[in-house]
Design a protein around this motif. Sequence first.
Motif, short mmCIF file in Angstrom:
data_model
loop_
_atom_site.label_atom_id
_atom_site.label_comp_id
_atom_site.label_asym_id
_atom_site.label_seq_id
_atom_site.Cartn_x
_atom_site.Cartn_y
_atom_site.Cartn_z
N PRO A 131 0.64 -1.20 -0.09
CA PRO A 131 -0.02 0.08 0.04
C PRO A 131 0.79 1.27 -0.03
CG PRO A 131 -0.72 -1.66 1.65
CD PRO A 131 0.59 -1.95 1.11
N GLY A 132 1.88 1.29 0.85
CA GLY A 132 2.92 2.63 0.96
C GLY A 132 3.45 2.85 -0.45
N MET A 133 3.96 1.79 -1.11
CA MET A 133 4.53 1.90 -2.51
C MET A 133 3.68 2.43 -3.24
SD MET A 133 5.04 0.27 -5.87
CE MET A 133 4.59 -1.40 -5.46
N VAL A 134 2.33 1.97 -3.42
CA VAL A 134 1.29 2.29 -4.23
C VAL A 134 0.88 3.95 -4.10
CG1 VAL A 134 -0.85 2.06 -5.02
CG2 VAL A 134 0.54 0.06 -4.84
N ALA A 135 1.02 4.33 -2.62
CA ALA A 135 0.70 5.45 -2.17
C ALA A 135 1.68 6.41 -2.45
CB ALA A 135 0.19 5.48 -0.62
N GLY A 136 2.96 6.18 -2.67
CA GLY A 136 3.94 6.83 -2.95
C GLY A 136 4.84 7.60 -1.98
N VAL A 137 5.09 6.51 -0.68
CA VAL A 137 6.15 6.91 0.13
C VAL A 137 7.53 7.02 -0.41
CG1 VAL A 137 6.67 4.51 0.72
CG2 VAL A 137 6.63 6.29 2.49
N VAL A 138 7.71 6.38 -1.35
CA VAL A 138 9.04 6.58 -1.89
C VAL A 138 9.40 7.89 -2.62
CG1 VAL A 138 10.97 5.69 -3.61
CG2 VAL A 138 9.86 4.26 -2.29
N PRO A 139 8.58 8.40 -3.46
CA PRO A 139 8.76 9.80 -3.87
C PRO A 139 8.62 10.74 -2.88
CG PRO A 139 7.24 8.52 -5.43
CD PRO A 139 7.54 7.63 -4.26
N ALA A 140 7.82 10.60 -2.03
CA ALA A 140 7.58 11.56 -0.86
C ALA A 140 8.70 11.79 0.04
CB ALA A 140 6.42 11.08 0.09
#
Length: 246
Positions: A131-140
């Motif tokens: 879920p976090g990868m899809v939600a964009g934790v890495v770009p964030a």
Amino acid sequence: MIGQRETVRTTSGAHFAFTDRWGGVSAAPYEELNLGGAVGDDRAAVLRNRELAAEALGLQASRTVWMNQVHGPDVAVVDGPWATDADIPAVDALVTTRRLLPLAVLTADCTPVLLADPVAGVVAAAHAGRPGMVAGVVPAVVEAMVGLGADPARMVARTGPAVCGRCYEVPERMRAEVAAVEPAAYAETSWGTPAVDVSAGVHAQLERLGVRDRQRSPVCTRESHDHFSYRRDRTTGRLAGYVWLD
């Protein structure tokens, strides 16, 4: 023994480390080095395990910053440990410019992401589950580092032990939903069913963000009995990834 330790030394002294499950004091089903405080293990055992892990890495357990991980994209910039009576914020990434302030991320199949720009003196730890990868934790988290002076071209990224795409079975609809956001995460299990490869998705995102110096752990947590795996065991401990600056 604190396993999977990898240290990267640069001009500014960035360090990365990942634990395995051995060398702690927790009893079954959390044996031995469970570092997760919210999985049902004895609190005293978890605190002792965190002390042992920190000592093995030459760190102070009391200085380590942990997260209340919720599988989201939120990031906290920190300059010290949380106060003893503070509510730990619900975030899945931490960033700091403080030296000798270890940041920690807990996992038991999700992908632990450790980042550093040693020149700018900025480090980060992120928890990238599906879920976090899809939600964009890495770009964030990369954006938060850039806001503190980091440059993706100078960043060093290390991802630790995680469930691999050959073992992370999901329904076909879920695979399609994930792949619509991050095509690199599309996978198939070794037995021919739909799967997701979160670590592959994380590295694809880092590549697009301009982070070139990357390494991915070869360890699949579901396959390795030296590591905790929620998908394999359900009730189990948590591994940790640590990043810090000299």
